[in-house]
Enzyme design. Structure first.
Site, mmCIF file in Angstrom:
data_model
loop_
_atom_site.group_PDB
_atom_site.id
_atom_site.type_symbol
_atom_site.label_atom_id
_atom_site.label_comp_id
_atom_site.label_asym_id
_atom_site.label_seq_id
_atom_site.Cartn_x
_atom_site.Cartn_y
_atom_site.Cartn_z
ATOM 1 N N ASP A 218 -2.842 0.373 7.992
ATOM 2 C CA ASP A 218 -1.662 1.473 7.818
ATOM 3 C C ASP A 218 -0.446 1.007 8.932
ATOM 4 O O ASP A 218 0.415 1.813 9.147
ATOM 5 C CB ASP A 218 -2.157 2.711 8.017
ATOM 6 C CG ASP A 218 -3.137 3.310 6.833
ATOM 7 O OD1 ASP A 218 -2.968 2.788 5.898
ATOM 8 O OD2 ASP A 218 -3.814 3.996 7.192
ATOM 9 N N SER B 208 4.444 6.910 2.593
ATOM 10 C CA SER B 208 5.257 5.506 2.830
ATOM 11 C C SER B 208 4.680 4.377 2.118
ATOM 12 O O SER B 208 3.556 4.207 1.874
ATOM 13 C CB SER B 208 4.928 5.220 4.268
ATOM 14 O OG SER B 208 5.537 6.255 5.311
ATOM 15 N N ASN C 136 0.811 -1.263 -0.096
ATOM 16 C CA ASN C 136 0.016 0.011 -0.013
ATOM 17 C C ASN C 136 0.880 1.126 0.124
ATOM 18 O O ASN C 136 2.086 0.933 0.446
ATOM 19 C CB ASN C 136 -0.848 0.128 1.311
ATOM 20 C CG ASN C 136 -1.750 1.268 1.329
ATOM 21 O OD1 ASN C 136 -2.297 1.535 0.154
ATOM 22 N ND2 ASN C 136 -1.862 1.800 2.366
ATOM 23 N N HIS D 210 0.763 5.040 1.513
ATOM 24 C CA HIS D 210 -0.134 5.915 2.650
ATOM 25 C C HIS D 210 0.647 7.212 2.439
ATOM 26 O O HIS D 210 1.905 7.428 2.654
ATOM 27 C CB HIS D 210 -0.051 5.277 3.870
ATOM 28 C CG HIS D 210 -0.763 6.040 4.677
ATOM 29 N ND1 HIS D 210 -2.290 5.848 5.046
ATOM 30 C CD2 HIS D 210 -0.379 6.741 5.829
ATOM 31 C CE1 HIS D 210 -2.562 6.687 5.799
ATOM 32 N NE2 HIS D 210 -1.326 7.262 6.337
HETATM 33 C C1 GRF Z 1 -2.596 9.102 -2.501
HETATM 34 O O1 GRF Z 1 -2.216 10.159 -1.790
HETATM 35 C C2 GRF Z 1 -2.190 7.781 -1.693
HETATM 36 O O2 GRF Z 1 -1.129 7.970 -1.063
HETATM 37 C C3 GRF Z 1 -3.610 7.515 -0.824
HETATM 38 O O3 GRF Z 1 -4.533 7.804 -1.785
HETATM 39 C C4 GRF Z 1 -4.074 8.846 -2.773
HETATM 40 C C5 GRF Z 1 -4.442 8.257 -4.330
HETATM 41 O O4 GRF Z 1 -4.120 9.070 -5.192
HETATM 42 N N1 GRF Z 1 -3.425 6.305 -0.661
HETATM 43 P P1 GRF Z 1 -4.130 8.425 -6.824
HETATM 44 O O5 GRF Z 1 -5.382 7.966 -6.770
HETATM 45 O O6 GRF Z 1 -3.284 7.479 -6.765
HETATM 46 O O7 GRF Z 1 -4.197 9.496 -7.278
#
Ligand code: GRF
Length: 225
Positions: A149, A140, A111, A113
């Site tokens: 997370d 991260s 993932n 985050h």
């Molecule tokens: C990103 O900021 C990611 O870290 C979080 O959700 C957002 C997704 O953005 N989990 P995208 O859809 O990849 O543009």
């Protein structure tokens, strides 16, 4: 991992800019893997259009069609198994996953985050960083384990918080770092530099004790022992 090129499934809920960065890295040859499919839990997620336009199979499994999180997760397991993914990359996938999914793909789910974990798990990470007066923020990439997370962190993208930042422009700066770190982690996986053993993340065969980081255009590898 299979003997042929590894296969990646990407899970999104919206815009899909991280998915796009991953697709681009595969197409450019920076990541030696195939994108097996892109799955969204939301019909009409903009990222699906990008994937379809790049001849990547897309799937929509709407969580609202299922009576429970577990039933939704079981439906995803079944749909994703058909694509034989080696790794599953959550990229802005906004659903909490249950052990039905996490155990099924144990050690293969990652993932991204938008915080410097362990700071600010959950939502509104940029606002929380600003309110805390942090001078640096970031994102991260971590292994997904049962607790939200909380799996081991592999690589972080770090940015400076600037005078006058609000959550929106801080998020945009962090997003730029996200697009560097997620492909880098997948590249390490495909190169065999990064491997997973249960809940342990190993870099060149040794346990990661400190995540790597991207900061000011410079990549520092994870520290191991
Ligand atoms: C990103 O900021 C990611 O870290 C979080 O959700 C957002 C997704 O953005 N989990 P995208 O859809 O990849 O543009």
């Amino acid at each position: 991992m299979s003997a042929t090129r590894p296969r990646i499934a990407i899970l999104i809920s919206g815009r899909g800019s991280n998915m796009r960065a991953l697709v681009e890295a595969c197409r450019a040859g920076d990541i030696n893997a195939d994108i097996a499919c892109v799955l969204s839990n939301k019909a009409g997620a903009p990222g699906l259009d990008y994937a379809a336009a790049h001849d990547i199979p897309t799937l929509t499994i709407s969580h609202s069609d299922y009576p429970s999180r577990e039933a939704f997760d079981a439906a995803m397991n079944q749909a994703l198994d058909a694509y034989r993914p080696d790794w599953l990359l959550l990229a802005g996938f906004m659903r909490i996953l249950t052990p039905v999914f996490i155990d099924h793909f144990a050690g293969r789910i990652f993932n991204i985050h938008p915080s410097l974990l362990p700071l600010y798990p959950g939502l509104n990470t940029h606002q929380r960083a600003l309110e805390a007066g942090d001078t640096r923020a970031g994102a991260s990439v971590h292994l997904v384990t049962a607790e939200l997370d909380s799996g081991p962190v592999i690589l972080q993208g770090v940015v400076d918080v600037c005078e006058g930042d609000d959550a929106e422009n801080l998020a945009a700066r962090v997003l730029g770092a996200e697009h560097l770190i997620y492909p880098q982690v997948v590249k390490w996986l495909t190169q065999g530099e990064l491997s997973i053993d249960g809940q342990r993340c190993l870099f060149r065969g040794s346990d990661i004790i400190k995540p790597g980081r991207w900061y000011n255009g410079r990549l520092t590898e994870p520290e191991t022992h």
